[in-house]
Motif scaffolding. Structure first.
Motif, PDB file in Angstrom:
ATOM      1  N   ALA A  87       0.804  -1.007   0.026  1.00  0.00           N
ATOM      2  CA  ALA A  87      -0.049  -0.125   0.065  1.00  0.00           C
ATOM      3  C   ALA A  87       0.718   1.194   0.056  1.00  0.00           C
ATOM      4  O   ALA A  87       1.886   1.189   0.402  1.00  0.00           O
ATOM      5  CB  ALA A  87      -0.844  -0.158   1.403  1.00  0.00           C
ATOM      6  N   VAL A  88       0.276   2.232  -0.167  1.00  0.00           N
ATOM      7  CA  VAL A  88       0.987   3.672  -0.382  1.00  0.00           C
ATOM      8  C   VAL A  88       0.457   4.259   0.804  1.00  0.00           C
ATOM      9  O   VAL A  88      -0.855   4.406   0.843  1.00  0.00           O
ATOM     10  CB  VAL A  88       0.789   4.645  -1.739  1.00  0.00           C
ATOM     11  N   TRP A  89       1.310   4.810   1.662  1.00  0.00           N
ATOM     12  CA  TRP A  89       0.923   5.569   3.011  1.00  0.00           C
ATOM     13  C   TRP A  89       1.494   7.125   2.712  1.00  0.00           C
ATOM     14  O   TRP A  89       2.610   7.164   2.196  1.00  0.00           O
ATOM     15  CB  TRP A  89       1.614   5.034   4.304  1.00  0.00           C
ATOM     16  N   ARG A  90       0.580   7.876   3.087  1.00  0.00           N
ATOM     17  CA  ARG A  90       0.604   9.429   2.987  1.00  0.00           C
ATOM     18  C   ARG A  90       0.927   9.966   4.289  1.00  0.00           C
ATOM     19  O   ARG A  90       0.079   9.682   5.279  1.00  0.00           O
ATOM     20  CB  ARG A  90      -0.328   9.802   2.302  1.00  0.00           C
ATOM     21  N   PHE A  91       1.599  10.897   4.537  1.00  0.00           N
ATOM     22  CA  PHE A  91       2.106  11.652   5.756  1.00  0.00           C
ATOM     23  C   PHE A  91       2.098  13.177   5.615  1.00  0.00           C
ATOM     24  O   PHE A  91       2.208  13.694   4.468  1.00  0.00           O
ATOM     25  CB  PHE A  91       3.482  11.120   6.204  1.00  0.00           C
ATOM     26  N   ARG A  92       1.946  14.066   6.732  1.00  0.00           N
ATOM     27  CA  ARG A  92       1.779  15.216   6.476  1.00  0.00           C
ATOM     28  C   ARG A  92       3.280  15.791   6.558  1.00  0.00           C
ATOM     29  O   ARG A  92       3.458  17.067   6.007  1.00  0.00           O
ATOM     30  CB  ARG A  92       1.063  15.964   7.498  1.00  0.00           C
ATOM     31  N   ASN A  93       4.257  15.161   7.113  1.00  0.00           N
ATOM     32  CA  ASN A  93       5.732  15.352   7.236  1.00  0.00           C
ATOM     33  C   ASN A  93       6.628  14.296   7.139  1.00  0.00           C
ATOM     34  O   ASN A  93       6.110  13.205   7.406  1.00  0.00           O
ATOM     35  CB  ASN A  93       5.845  16.576   8.379  1.00  0.00           C
ATOM     36  N   ASP A  94       7.762  14.785   6.979  1.00  0.00           N
ATOM     37  CA  ASP A  94       8.881  13.679   6.793  1.00  0.00           C
ATOM     38  C   ASP A  94       9.029  12.961   8.114  1.00  0.00           C
ATOM     39  O   ASP A  94       9.356  11.776   8.201  1.00  0.00           O
ATOM     40  CB  ASP A  94      10.234  14.125   6.313  1.00  0.00           C
TER      41      ASP A  94
END
Length: 173
Positions: free
Chosen positions: A85-92
Motif C-alpha cells: 500500500a501507499v501511505w501518506r504523511f503530512r511531514n517527513d
C-alpha cells in the motif's frame, strides 16, 4: 411543408419511448456513480486501499492520529510504500516514525472495522471514525461502531480474536 427529417425528429421528441430511454440512462448513470462508493460486502485486500491509486486509509496520515489526536490528510510529497500500500504523511518526521514502527502506527486489522469483524464481516473502516486504544489505531465504518467499541474495547477485541484469523484467510495475500 415539413421535410421528412424534420417530421422524424418531431416524432422522436414526442415519443414516450424517448422518456423511457432517458429514464433508463439516468438510472444507469446513478448505478455507475454509486459503484464508486466503498463496498459494504466482503473484500479481498489485506490493507484497506483505494483500488485505483493504492493509497491506504484514504491518504490520511496514520501517525497524526497519535501525535495530533485527529485525522489529518497526508500529502503525495511524503509517501511510503509498505505492505502493498501507499501511505501518506503530512511531514517527513511522521513518515520516518511510521517506517520505524509500522506495527504501532498502522491501523489494526488492516483498517477494517473491528466492530464488524466481531460480527463476522469485513467492512472497510472510515479514517474519520477512529479510536486509539492501548496505543493502537482502530478505524470504524460508522460512528455507532466507534462509540460501541470505545465503551468496551476488550469485549470487541475478544470477539475479533476469535473471528479475525478465519476472515483474514479469505483476504488475498
Amino acid at each position: 411543408m415539413l421535410s421528412a427529417a424534420t417530421m422524424t425528429a418531431q416524432r422522436q421528441e414526442d415519443s414516450p419511448l424517448r422518456l423511457g430511454i432517458a429514464l433508463i440512462g439516468l438510472l444507469a448513470g446513478i448505478w455507475l456513480g454509486l459503484s464508486g462508493l466503498p463496498a459494504r460486502a466482503a473484500t479481498t485486500e489485506r490493507i484497506v486501499v483505494n483500488r485505483f491509486s493504492g493509497v491506504a486509509i484514504e491518504g490520511f496520515d496514520p501517525v497524526a492520529y497519535f501525535v495530533d489526536g485527529m485525522a489529518v490528510q497526508g500529502t503525495a510529497q511524503f509517501e511510503a510504500n509498505l505492505w502493498g500500500a501507499v501511505w501518506r504523511f503530512r511531514n517527513d518526521g511522521n513518515r520516518a516514525e511510521f517506517l520505524a514502527h509500522p506495527e504501532v502506527y498502522g491501523p489494526q486489522f488492516g483498517g477494517y472495522d473491528p466492530a464488524d469483524i466481531a460480527r463476522g464481516v469485513i467492512i472497510a473502516g472510515n479514517p474519520r471514525f477512529f479510536v486509539i486504544s492501548a496505543q493502537r489505531l482502530y478505524l470504524f465504518s460508522r460512528e455507532d461502531n466507534r462509540d460501541a467499541f470505545a465503551a468496551n474495547p476488550e469485549r470487541f477485541l475478544y470477539e475479533v480474536g476469535k473471528r479475525w484469523p478465519a476472515l483474514q484467510d479469505k483476504l488475498s495475500q
